[in-house]
Design an enzyme around this catalytic site. Structure first.
Site, PDB file in Angstrom:
ATOM      1  N   HIS A 131       7.427  20.566 -33.622  1.00 40.37           N
ATOM      2  CA  HIS A 131       8.184  20.060 -34.773  1.00 40.37           C
ATOM      3  C   HIS A 131       7.418  20.149 -36.098  1.00 40.37           C
ATOM      4  O   HIS A 131       8.000  19.926 -37.151  1.00 40.37           O
ATOM      5  CB  HIS A 131       8.597  18.603 -34.516  1.00 40.37           C
ATOM      6  CG  HIS A 131       9.607  18.073 -35.473  1.00 40.37           C
ATOM      7  ND1 HIS A 131      10.903  18.565 -35.553  1.00 40.37           N
ATOM      8  CD2 HIS A 131       9.527  17.112 -36.426  1.00 40.37           C
ATOM      9  CE1 HIS A 131      11.570  17.921 -36.485  1.00 40.37           C
ATOM     10  NE2 HIS A 131      10.756  17.032 -37.039  1.00 40.37           N
TER      11      HIS A 131
ATOM     12  N   TRP B 160      10.538  12.142 -42.151  1.00 35.36           N
ATOM     13  CA  TRP B 160      10.640  10.691 -42.023  1.00 35.36           C
ATOM     14  C   TRP B 160       9.278  10.062 -41.731  1.00 35.36           C
ATOM     15  O   TRP B 160       8.496  10.569 -40.917  1.00 35.36           O
ATOM     16  CB  TRP B 160      11.606  10.319 -40.903  1.00 35.36           C
ATOM     17  CG  TRP B 160      11.740   8.834 -40.759  1.00 35.36           C
ATOM     18  CD1 TRP B 160      12.575   8.022 -41.459  1.00 35.36           C
ATOM     19  CD2 TRP B 160      10.996   7.972 -39.889  1.00 35.36           C
ATOM     20  NE1 TRP B 160      12.401   6.711 -41.081  1.00 35.36           N
ATOM     21  CE2 TRP B 160      11.438   6.652 -40.124  1.00 35.36           C
ATOM     22  CE3 TRP B 160       9.993   8.202 -38.943  1.00 35.36           C
ATOM     23  CZ2 TRP B 160      10.916   5.561 -39.428  1.00 35.36           C
ATOM     24  CZ3 TRP B 160       9.464   7.106 -38.259  1.00 35.36           C
ATOM     25  CH2 TRP B 160       9.925   5.812 -38.495  1.00 35.36           C
TER      26      TRP B 160
ATOM     27  N   ALA C  13       4.049  11.273 -31.880  1.00 39.71           N
ATOM     28  CA  ALA C  13       3.823  11.824 -30.547  1.00 39.71           C
ATOM     29  C   ALA C  13       4.994  12.698 -30.114  1.00 39.71           C
ATOM     30  O   ALA C  13       4.799  13.775 -29.519  1.00 39.71           O
ATOM     31  CB  ALA C  13       3.605  10.691 -29.546  1.00 39.71           C
ATOM     32  N   ILE C  14       6.215  12.272 -30.418  1.00 45.25           N
ATOM     33  CA  ILE C  14       7.402  13.063 -30.068  1.00 45.25           C
ATOM     34  C   ILE C  14       7.419  14.363 -30.862  1.00 45.25           C
ATOM     35  O   ILE C  14       7.750  15.426 -30.334  1.00 45.25           O
ATOM     36  CB  ILE C  14       8.684  12.240 -30.313  1.00 45.25           C
ATOM     37  CG1 ILE C  14       8.779  11.088 -29.323  1.00 45.25           C
ATOM     38  CG2 ILE C  14       9.918  13.134 -30.218  1.00 45.25           C
ATOM     39  CD1 ILE C  14       9.948  10.157 -29.568  1.00 45.25           C
ATOM     40  N   GLN C  15       7.033  14.296 -32.136  1.00 47.32           N
ATOM     41  CA  GLN C  15       7.036  15.497 -32.973  1.00 47.32           C
ATOM     42  C   GLN C  15       6.075  16.561 -32.445  1.00 47.32           C
ATOM     43  O   GLN C  15       6.356  17.750 -32.501  1.00 47.32           O
ATOM     44  CB  GLN C  15       6.646  15.129 -34.402  1.00 47.32           C
ATOM     45  CG  GLN C  15       7.686  14.310 -35.127  1.00 47.32           C
ATOM     46  CD  GLN C  15       7.325  14.095 -36.569  1.00 47.32           C
ATOM     47  OE1 GLN C  15       7.192  15.039 -37.327  1.00 47.32           O
ATOM     48  NE2 GLN C  15       7.165  12.849 -36.964  1.00 47.32           N
TER      49      GLN C  15
ATOM     50  N   SER D 272      12.011  18.658 -41.565  1.00 43.93           N
ATOM     51  CA  SER D 272      12.664  17.598 -40.810  1.00 43.93           C
ATOM     52  C   SER D 272      13.672  16.855 -41.691  1.00 43.93           C
ATOM     53  O   SER D 272      14.602  17.464 -42.210  1.00 43.93           O
ATOM     54  CB  SER D 272      11.600  16.663 -40.228  1.00 43.93           C
ATOM     55  OG  SER D 272      12.133  15.850 -39.216  1.00 43.93           O
TER      56      SER D 272
ATOM     57  N   ASP E 240      10.008  22.465 -30.044  1.00 43.26           N
ATOM     58  CA  ASP E 240      10.454  21.278 -30.772  1.00 43.26           C
ATOM     59  C   ASP E 240      11.415  20.453 -29.910  1.00 43.26           C
ATOM     60  O   ASP E 240      12.432  20.969 -29.436  1.00 43.26           O
ATOM     61  CB  ASP E 240      11.148  21.713 -32.069  1.00 43.26           C
ATOM     62  CG  ASP E 240      11.397  20.576 -33.033  1.00 43.26           C
ATOM     63  OD1 ASP E 240      11.303  19.409 -32.614  1.00 43.26           O
ATOM     64  OD2 ASP E 240      11.685  20.865 -34.207  1.00 43.26           O
TER      65      ASP E 240
ATOM     66  N   PHE F 233       6.737   8.179 -33.006  1.00 42.21           N
ATOM     67  CA  PHE F 233       7.472   9.289 -33.611  1.00 42.21           C
ATOM     68  C   PHE F 233       6.573  10.512 -33.759  1.00 42.21           C
ATOM     69  O   PHE F 233       6.997  11.647 -33.505  1.00 42.21           O
ATOM     70  CB  PHE F 233       8.022   8.865 -34.972  1.00 42.21           C
ATOM     71  CG  PHE F 233       9.076   9.783 -35.515  1.00 42.21           C
ATOM     72  CD1 PHE F 233      10.334   9.836 -34.935  1.00 42.21           C
ATOM     73  CD2 PHE F 233       8.831  10.591 -36.615  1.00 42.21           C
ATOM     74  CE1 PHE F 233      11.323  10.677 -35.428  1.00 42.21           C
ATOM     75  CE2 PHE F 233       9.806  11.442 -37.117  1.00 42.21           C
ATOM     76  CZ  PHE F 233      11.051  11.476 -36.518  1.00 42.21           C
TER      77      PHE F 233
END
Length: 266
Positions: free
Chosen positions: A242, A27, A152-154, A89, A214, A150
């Site tokens: 991730h 994404w 940063a989260i991955q 993903s 992840d 997003f």
């Protein structure tokens, strides 16, 4: 040498020689995210990178029906016969649907940091629905800030998180920015698609590759996915998050090549 393929279906990029491998991005991304990963594979494989509708090369191709089934149908038009499809993903969701919908064309399936169901539901652990809904609200205000969050989260948990985010950012700039409608539709797919009841019918040899760090596909879901699809090979990379092909490209490529070279249809 890189070839631009525009003959039919979605635009794509191809290079190398050997068995056909198709790479699908996640994404908010585009196929350029695999640029630095390709040298680890291209000596042994013919690689095709396809941007999903509304992203990168195909940012101007936005179907009215942005369902997982229709995305798979559109990507299928660009698939070489007998291709191994590898999705990262969100691309992994599309790859799983491709394998289910077009078993005569897809010879093998690889998912990277992906799941048949990304959102938490009861005992099933994934992304909390409130987080995806928050991304949807933020997306309407500021795409760049939403993507940064997003990313940063991955990368969260990876020892190379800052470098990983920087590398992804640089690669994304090689192709056009995504259509905002595709970003919103892609988030909706992450929130709503549930292939758990179907993946056990996957007939192709399958590799499911995960990062233990992840936060989007938590390790607690790996055993559950394996229960639903026990014939799949499952590999968990202990130090990856991730984006294992960014943080650990050589190790990721070695795992994929070993699977491809030993692949036999079940």
């Amino acid at each position: 040498m890189v070839d631009n393929n525009t003959n039919a279906g979605l635009k794509s990029l191809s290079q190398g020689a050997g068995k056909a491998l198709v790479l699908l991005h996640g994404w908010g991304m585009n196929s350029a995210v695999f640029s630095e990963f390709l040298p680890f594979l291209a000596d042994e494989l013919h690689i095709t990178r396809v941007c999903l509708p509304g992203f990168g090369q195909n940012s101007d191709q936005l179907p009215e029906d942005y369902s997982i089934e229709n995305l798979a149908a559109l990507v299928n038009e660009s698939l070489p016969e007998g291709a191994i499809v590898a999705g990262w993903s969100l691309g992994g969701l599309v790859a799983q649907q491709l394998a289910l919908s077009y078993p005569e064309k897809v010879a093998g399936l690889i998912t990277m940091a992906s799941s048949p169901c990304f959102v938490s539901k009861g005992c099933w652990k994934g992304i909390e629905p409130e987080i995806l809904q928050g991304f949807q609200r933020q997306l309407a205000r500021d795409y760049e800030k939403t993507l940064d969050r997003f990313l940063a989260i991955q990368a969260m948990g990876s020892a190379t998180a800052k470098q990983d985010v920087k590398a992804i950012r640089q690669q994304l700039s090689e192709l056009p920015s995504p259509a905002e409608e595709a970003l919103a539709a892609g988030l909706s797919l992450l929130e709503t698609v549930d292939l758990r009841g179907m993946i056990g019918r996957t007939s192709q040899p399958t590799l499911r590759l995960y990062g233990r760090l992840d936060s989007l596909v938590p390790t607690s879901s790996i055993d559950r996915i394996h229960e639903l699809h026990p014939r799949a090979d499952t590999v968990v990379m202990p130090h990856a998050a991730h984006a294992p092909f960014i943080s650990h490209p050589r190790q990721t490529a070695d795992i994929m090549l070993n699977f491809i070279n030993n692949m036999t249809r079940v």
